[in-house]
Design an enzyme around this catalytic site. Structure first.
Site, PDB file in Angstrom:
ATOM      1  N   ASP A   1       4.856  -5.482   9.776  1.00 50.87           N
ATOM      2  CA  ASP A   1       5.941  -5.012  10.647  1.00 50.87           C
ATOM      3  C   ASP A   1       6.007  -5.831  11.936  1.00 50.87           C
ATOM      4  O   ASP A   1       7.097  -6.115  12.441  1.00 50.87           O
ATOM      5  CB  ASP A   1       5.735  -3.525  10.992  1.00 50.87           C
TER       6      ASP A   1
ATOM      7  N   ASP B   1       0.408  -2.533  12.338  1.00 52.60           N
ATOM      8  CA  ASP B   1       0.880  -2.994  11.034  1.00 52.60           C
ATOM      9  C   ASP B   1       1.300  -4.457  11.140  1.00 52.60           C
ATOM     10  O   ASP B   1       2.313  -4.786  11.757  1.00 52.60           O
ATOM     11  CB  ASP B   1       2.063  -2.122  10.578  1.00 52.60           C
TER      12      ASP B   1
ATOM     13  N   ARG C   1       0.847  -1.205   0.000  1.00 52.88           N
ATOM     14  CA  ARG C   1       0.000   0.000   0.000  1.00 52.88           C
ATOM     15  C   ARG C   1       0.873   1.242   0.000  1.00 52.88           C
ATOM     16  O   ARG C   1       1.827   1.328   0.765  1.00 52.88           O
ATOM     17  CB  ARG C   1      -0.850   0.052   1.286  1.00 52.88           C
TER      18      ARG C   1
ATOM     19  N   THR D   1      -1.562   7.512  -0.552  1.00 57.96           N
ATOM     20  CA  THR D   1      -2.857   7.312  -1.234  1.00 57.96           C
ATOM     21  C   THR D   1      -3.617   6.098  -0.690  1.00 57.96           C
ATOM     22  O   THR D   1      -4.815   5.958  -0.929  1.00 57.96           O
ATOM     23  CB  THR D   1      -2.650   7.085  -2.737  1.00 57.96           C
TER      24      THR D   1
HETATM   25  C1  PRP Z   1      -1.052  -4.457   4.674  1.00 62.08           C
HETATM   26  C2  PRP Z   1      -1.819  -5.748   4.880  1.00 62.08           C
HETATM   27  C3  PRP Z   1      -2.623  -5.847   3.624  1.00 62.08           C
HETATM   28  C4  PRP Z   1      -2.963  -4.421   3.347  1.00 62.08           C
HETATM   29  C5  PRP Z   1      -4.361  -4.168   3.814  1.00 62.08           C
HETATM   30  O1  PRP Z   1       0.021  -4.657   3.850  1.00 62.08           O
HETATM   31  O2  PRP Z   1      -0.995  -6.863   5.108  1.00 62.08           O
HETATM   32  O3  PRP Z   1      -1.920  -6.411   2.534  1.00 62.08           O
HETATM   33  O4  PRP Z   1      -2.038  -3.607   4.085  1.00 62.08           O
HETATM   34  O5  PRP Z   1      -4.764  -2.887   3.479  1.00 62.08           O
HETATM   35  P1  PRP Z   1      -5.879  -2.580   2.390  1.00 62.08           P
HETATM   36  O6  PRP Z   1      -7.012  -3.508   2.646  1.00 62.08           O
HETATM   37  O7  PRP Z   1      -6.208  -1.143   2.649  1.00 62.08           O
HETATM   38  O8  PRP Z   1      -5.273  -2.780   1.021  1.00 62.08           O
HETATM   39  P2  PRP Z   1       1.138  -3.534   3.556  1.00 62.08           P
HETATM   40  O9  PRP Z   1       0.812  -2.804   2.310  1.00 62.08           O
HETATM   41  O10 PRP Z   1       1.376  -2.720   4.784  1.00 62.08           O
HETATM   42  O11 PRP Z   1       2.417  -4.413   3.211  1.00 62.08           O
HETATM   43  P3  PRP Z   1       3.244  -5.471   4.100  1.00 62.08           P
HETATM   44  O12 PRP Z   1       2.413  -6.729   4.178  1.00 62.08           O
HETATM   45  O13 PRP Z   1       4.478  -5.656   3.291  1.00 62.08           O
HETATM   46  O14 PRP Z   1       3.503  -4.878   5.451  1.00 62.08           O
HETATM   47  N1  URA Z   2      -2.478  -2.920   7.145  1.00 60.21           N
HETATM   48  C1  URA Z   2      -2.115  -3.302   8.388  1.00 60.21           C
HETATM   49  O1  URA Z   2      -1.115  -4.020   8.575  1.00 60.21           O
HETATM   50  N2  URA Z   2      -2.861  -2.874   9.424  1.00 60.21           N
HETATM   51  C2  URA Z   2      -3.938  -2.105   9.258  1.00 60.21           C
HETATM   52  O2  URA Z   2      -4.592  -1.753  10.264  1.00 60.21           O
HETATM   53  C3  URA Z   2      -4.297  -1.710   7.957  1.00 60.21           C
HETATM   54  C4  URA Z   2      -3.541  -2.146   6.919  1.00 60.21           C
END
Ligand code: PRP
Ligand code: URA
Length: 215
Positions: A209, A206, A110, A114
């Site tokens: 993380d 997150d 993400r 945005t």
């Molecule tokens: C997080 C999570 C989802 C997404 C959810 O990933 O693991 O993939 O955000 O958000 P959304 O429903 O608004 O799309 P992130 O983009 O933080 O990547 P990561 O898994 O590498 O931490």
């Molecule tokens: N992605 C995450 O990891 N946590 C949230 O709360 C939303 C998006």
């Protein structure tokens, strides 16, 4: 404002063990090692529910006492599709249930401003269109990442797609069920809302993380 969505497309996996583990997962003081283990365990419960209707067939078994007819899985092929990175944390829990499932990866991140996802990696089994796909990602927030992953699979001819997450926001459930009315979502919790940074409230922060210790 209340966000409404098609509840018939959503299964809440709220077994007492799930609720207990999820409360520990949410705690900001839970460390990386325990967080990763809990995500794996919750994925197993989620997967158990998501595979409740798998087709079965008769099999004859010779027990030490007699021969009788029992049931076995009818051999419908499965694929687990984690959305990188956080989805990776759910794969082993589901493989514990179905060790012969194939795993296809979709890299999605993400944009912090945005909140739109962008795809950076994809590798699927060749016969993905013949498989039941379990798309896994602990967080369904706006729904954007799941929608992009699911539309990628639809473009490749996948018919049976089940979305497994641990925490979902009503906004994400509404968006995903409207974009793809044939997908069924399994989640261990439906939280209250998204905040201005599109994080789930109360949520767990997150997930990626916390699984990988990159806070
Ligand atoms: C997080 C999570 C989802 C997404 C959810 O990933 O693991 O993939 O955000 O958000 P959304 O429903 O608004 O799309 P992130 O983009 O933080 O990547 P990561 O898994 O590498 O931490
Ligand atoms: N992605 C995450 O990891 N946590 C949230 O709360 C939303 C998006």
């Amino acid at each position: 404002m209340t966000v409404t969505y098609d509840a018939s497309r959503v299964t809440l996996v709220d077994h007492p063990l799930v609720q207990h583990k999820l409360s520990i997962l949410r705690d900001k003081n839970t460390g990386t090692n325990q967080f990763r283990q809990l995500v794996r365990e919750l994925a197993l419960f989620d997967g158990y529910e998501a595979m409740r209707d798998l087709p079965m067939e008769d099999v004859e078994v010779e027990t030490p006492i007699t021969t009788a007819t029992f049931k076995q899985l009818a051999g419908k092929k499965l694929a687990i599709v984690p959305i990188l990175r956080a989805g990776l944390g759910m794969v082993d829990g589901i493989l514990d249930l179905v060790p012969s499932a194939r795993v296809g990866h979709i890299g999605m991140e993400r944009d912090e401003v945005t909140h739109e996802p962008h795809e950076y990696y994809c590798k699927m089994p060749k016969d993905i269109d013949q498989r039941i796909c379990l798309v896994v990602d602990p967080m369904l927030a706006t729904g954007g990442s799941a929608e992009m992953a699911i539309s990628y699979l639809r473009e490749r001819g996948v018919k049976d797609i089940r979305m497994l997450c641990i925490v979902a926001a009503p906004e994400g459930l509404k968006s995903l069920t409207e974009k793809d009315p044939d997908v069924h979502i399994y989640t261990c919790a439906i939280d209250d809302h998204l905040n201005e940074a599109a994080y789930i409230v109360p949520g767990l922060g997150d997930a990626g993380d916390r699984i990988y210790g990159t806070l």
